[in-house]
Design an enzyme around this catalytic site. Structure first.
Site, mmCIF file in Angstrom:
data_model
loop_
_atom_site.group_PDB
_atom_site.id
_atom_site.type_symbol
_atom_site.label_atom_id
_atom_site.label_comp_id
_atom_site.label_asym_id
_atom_site.label_seq_id
_atom_site.Cartn_x
_atom_site.Cartn_y
_atom_site.Cartn_z
ATOM 1 N N PRO A 112 -30.979 37.863 -5.537
ATOM 2 C CA PRO A 112 -31.120 36.409 -5.462
ATOM 3 C C PRO A 112 -29.743 35.730 -5.513
ATOM 4 O O PRO A 112 -28.844 36.211 -6.198
ATOM 5 C CB PRO A 112 -31.964 36.050 -6.680
ATOM 6 N N LEU A 113 -29.628 34.639 -4.794
ATOM 7 C CA LEU A 113 -28.336 33.941 -4.653
ATOM 8 C C LEU A 113 -27.980 33.090 -5.863
ATOM 9 O O LEU A 113 -28.807 32.310 -6.324
ATOM 10 C CB LEU A 113 -28.490 32.953 -3.509
ATOM 11 N N GLY A 114 -26.770 33.207 -6.337
ATOM 12 C CA GLY A 114 -26.293 32.315 -7.394
ATOM 13 C C GLY A 114 -27.025 32.503 -8.701
ATOM 14 O O GLY A 114 -27.065 31.605 -9.535
ATOM 15 N N GLY A 116 -26.589 35.103 -10.993
ATOM 16 C CA GLY A 116 -25.943 35.902 -12.024
ATOM 17 C C GLY A 116 -25.998 37.399 -11.776
ATOM 18 O O GLY A 116 -25.530 38.188 -12.587
ATOM 19 N N LEU A 117 -26.574 37.794 -10.637
ATOM 20 C CA LEU A 117 -26.647 39.230 -10.332
ATOM 21 C C LEU A 117 -25.576 39.650 -9.328
ATOM 22 O O LEU A 117 -25.643 40.731 -8.744
ATOM 23 C CB LEU A 117 -28.046 39.614 -9.826
ATOM 24 N N SER A 119 -24.515 38.404 -6.262
ATOM 25 C CA SER A 119 -24.772 38.466 -4.811
ATOM 26 C C SER A 119 -23.489 38.238 -4.029
ATOM 27 O O SER A 119 -23.251 38.868 -2.992
ATOM 28 C CB SER A 119 -25.834 37.430 -4.405
ATOM 29 N N ALA A 122 -21.382 41.438 -3.956
ATOM 30 C CA ALA A 122 -22.009 42.487 -3.143
ATOM 31 C C ALA A 122 -21.845 42.173 -1.657
ATOM 32 O O ALA A 122 -21.532 43.062 -0.853
ATOM 33 C CB ALA A 122 -23.485 42.627 -3.518
ATOM 34 N N ASP A 164 -16.821 41.475 -11.071
ATOM 35 C CA ASP A 164 -17.994 41.634 -10.197
ATOM 36 C C ASP A 164 -17.683 42.520 -9.001
ATOM 37 O O ASP A 164 -18.478 43.386 -8.632
ATOM 38 C CB ASP A 164 -18.450 40.264 -9.656
HETATM 39 N N1 LIG Z 1 -27.814 37.121 1.487
HETATM 40 C C1 LIG Z 1 -26.706 36.387 1.605
HETATM 41 N N2 LIG Z 1 -26.287 35.937 2.809
HETATM 42 C C2 LIG Z 1 -25.169 35.178 2.909
HETATM 43 N N3 LIG Z 1 -24.405 34.785 1.869
HETATM 44 C C3 LIG Z 1 -24.781 35.203 0.657
HETATM 45 C C4 LIG Z 1 -25.939 36.019 0.456
HETATM 46 N N4 LIG Z 1 -26.050 36.262 -0.863
HETATM 47 C C5 LIG Z 1 -25.006 35.602 -1.455
HETATM 48 N N5 LIG Z 1 -24.243 34.996 -0.561
HETATM 49 C C6 LIG Z 1 -23.055 34.167 -0.855
HETATM 50 O O1 LIG Z 1 -22.838 34.167 -2.258
HETATM 51 C C7 LIG Z 1 -22.951 32.827 -2.804
HETATM 52 C C8 LIG Z 1 -23.519 32.849 -4.214
HETATM 53 O O2 LIG Z 1 -22.482 33.312 -5.067
HETATM 54 P P1 LIG Z 1 -22.322 32.910 -6.576
HETATM 55 O O3 LIG Z 1 -21.086 33.574 -7.069
HETATM 56 O O4 LIG Z 1 -22.457 31.441 -6.746
HETATM 57 O O5 LIG Z 1 -23.592 33.569 -7.261
HETATM 58 P P2 LIG Z 1 -23.900 35.085 -7.589
HETATM 59 O O6 LIG Z 1 -22.777 35.945 -7.134
HETATM 60 O O7 LIG Z 1 -25.243 35.417 -7.065
HETATM 61 O O8 LIG Z 1 -23.979 35.047 -9.161
HETATM 62 P P3 LIG Z 1 -22.825 35.409 -10.248
HETATM 63 O O9 LIG Z 1 -21.508 35.188 -9.609
HETATM 64 O O10 LIG Z 1 -23.096 34.477 -11.384
HETATM 65 O O11 LIG Z 1 -23.108 36.826 -10.590
HETATM 66 C C9 LIG Z 1 -23.823 32.115 -1.792
HETATM 67 O O12 LIG Z 1 -23.578 30.714 -1.824
HETATM 68 C C10 LIG Z 1 -23.341 32.743 -0.487
HETATM 69 O O13 LIG Z 1 -22.112 32.191 -0.051
HETATM 70 C C1 LIG Z 2 -18.418 33.753 -14.599
HETATM 71 C C2 LIG Z 2 -17.735 35.015 -14.068
HETATM 72 O O1 LIG Z 2 -17.053 35.636 -15.167
HETATM 73 C C3 LIG Z 2 -18.761 36.045 -13.593
HETATM 74 C C4 LIG Z 2 -19.689 35.604 -12.492
HETATM 75 O O2 LIG Z 2 -20.575 36.668 -12.171
HETATM 76 C C5 LIG Z 2 -16.766 34.636 -12.996
HETATM 77 C C6 LIG Z 2 -15.790 35.734 -12.631
HETATM 78 O O3 LIG Z 2 -15.629 36.702 -13.398
HETATM 79 O O4 LIG Z 2 -15.162 35.622 -11.544
HETATM 80 MG MG LIG Z 3 -20.753 35.527 -7.738
#
Ligand SMILES: Nc1ncnc2c1ncn2[C@@H]1O[C@H](COP(=O)(O)OP(=O)(O)OP(=O)(O)O)[C@@H](O)[C@H]1O
Ligand SMILES: C[C@@](O)(CCO)CC(=O)[O-]
Ligand SMILES: [Mg+2]
Length: 328
Positions: A112-114, A116-117, A119, A122, A164
């Site tokens: 899932p996007l945004g 905390g996993l 994304s 990856a 990450d």
């Molecule tokens: N399936 C996807 N297709 C395209 N872009 C993606 C996809 N999944 C994630 N992204 C990109 O990653 C962004 C989300 O990143 P963000 O760092 O905000 O959250 P996260 O990595 O899911 O969570 P966290 O960083 O807290 O672990 C999206 O706005 C997009 O730019």
């Molecule tokens: C909040 C944070 O520590 C982790 C996001 O998954 C940001 C980072 O390490 O770049």
């Molecule tokens: Mg992220």
């Protein structure tokens, strides 16, 4: 076409504080983003994303005469969605020196996007790996992790750690402190995830912690205290001491909450897990909304979460020993 996949992650300890040089321990989990990259005969970039919360979209741009990308979603959503892919393709061009090559990029993600996993990490890792291999260059894992980190650093406005991206590239449990990134021996942990269906903006949340830290010494001390929790957590992890790991995770959640990155739904999932008998529970990643991670070898936490208002999905996560996978 070259296709690579890379895993998401949960933080056992240390998110946010890791941005300021404290250590953190994320663990890769078996949910993946797969990215296919194929060279084009022109210099355009066409991105097809299957599993964005926007129900998928395709965008093509890059020609000198092109106007803005023509897609059926709001521009801010699109900009957010494109940032990491664009950044990853810039890295591919810089590494290979092929500045004018266009690509068709296809993304399928179970993360899932945004939430905390991880994304974003990856997607960046898998896109850089597939893009460079498409052009005949296979990167060492450390170099891949470093390039993906630069992508996150730029998209998050100059505020990111290597945690990450290193975790997604190498897999397993890792320890990151500044530019010191290493793999850790970890027992098979009984990880349960609760997802509120929402998301947080990593860049904004990191900026919020930064300004608190600048304004108040006690906020800076809170960040330092998270580092102390991580150092204790490493010993508990090495000993396989679930009870101690859980206690430290609970403490870590409290400090993240004090730094303003929790939310009502994250707090209520954390409390539902604790009430169900989990060894411990905390938010994972940037926070604001998204996921919590709990430790529970029994089914109680997953069941309790599935009845918790504000929890959209609860599932068990397996540790992923493998980081990037080169599929095609
Ligand atoms: N399936 C996807 N297709 C395209 N872009 C993606 C996809 N999944 C994630 N992204 C990109 O990653 C962004 C989300 O990143 P963000 O760092 O905000 O959250 P996260 O990595 O899911 O969570 P966290 O960083 O807290 O672990 C999206 O706005 C997009 O730019
Ligand atoms: C909040 C944070 O520590 C982790 C996001 O998954 C940001 C980072 O390490 O770049
Ligand atoms: Mg992220």
């Amino acid at each position: 076409m070259a296709v690579s996949s890379a895993p998401g992650k949960v933080y056992l300890f240390g998110e946010h504080a890791v941005v300021y040089g404290e250590p953190a321990v994320p663990c890769a989990i078996e949910v993946r983003a797969r990215v296919g990259v194929e060279q084009r005969s022109d210099s355009k970039l066409r991105i097809h994303a299957e599993d964005l919360s926007l129900d998928g979209f395709t965008v093509e741009y890059g020609g000198a005469t092109d106007g803005p990308p023509d897609v059926d979603v709001s521009e801010s959503l699109l900009t957010a969605a494109m940032g990491y892919v664009d950044g990853a393709i810039e890295q591919v061009r810089a590494i290979t020196g092929e500045e004018d090559i266009g690509f068709d990029v296809t993304i399928e993600s179970d993360i899932p996007l945004g939430a905390g996993l991880g994304s974003s990490a990856a997607v960046a890792v898998a896109a850089i790996d597939a893009g460079t291999r498409e052009l005949g260059t296979t990167l060492e894992i450390d170099e891949l992790a470093e390039r993906a980190y630069r992508t996150e650093y730029e998209v998050q406005g100059g505020q990111a750690s290597r945690a990450d991206t290193f975790c997604s590239a190498t897999g397993g449990a890792v320890r990151v402190e500044g530019d010191d990134c290493r793999s850790l021996e970890a027992p098979d942990l009984p990880l349960v995830i609760g997802f509120d269906g929402g998301a947080g903006d990593t860049g904004e949340l990191v900026a919020g912690v930064r300004s608190l830290r600048e304004e108040y010494d006690f906020a800076a001390d809170t960040v330092d205290a998270i580092g102390d929790i991580v150092r204790n957590g490493e010993a508990a992890l090495a000993a396989g001491d679930l009870e101690e790991l859980g206690r430290l995770m609970n403490f870590n959640h409290g400090l993240l909450s004090a730094l303003g990155v929790s939310s009502r739904s994250l707090d209520s999932m954390v409390w539902a897990a604790r009430d169900a008998g989990a060894d411990g529970a905390k938010l994972t990643g940037a926070g604001g909304g998204g996921c919590i991670v709990a430790l529970d070898p029994t089914d109680e936490t997953e069941t309790a979460l599935s009845y918790t208002p504000g929890c959209a999905d609860a599932f068990r996560a397996e540790l992923s020993e493998t980081g990037v996978k080169r599929l095609e």
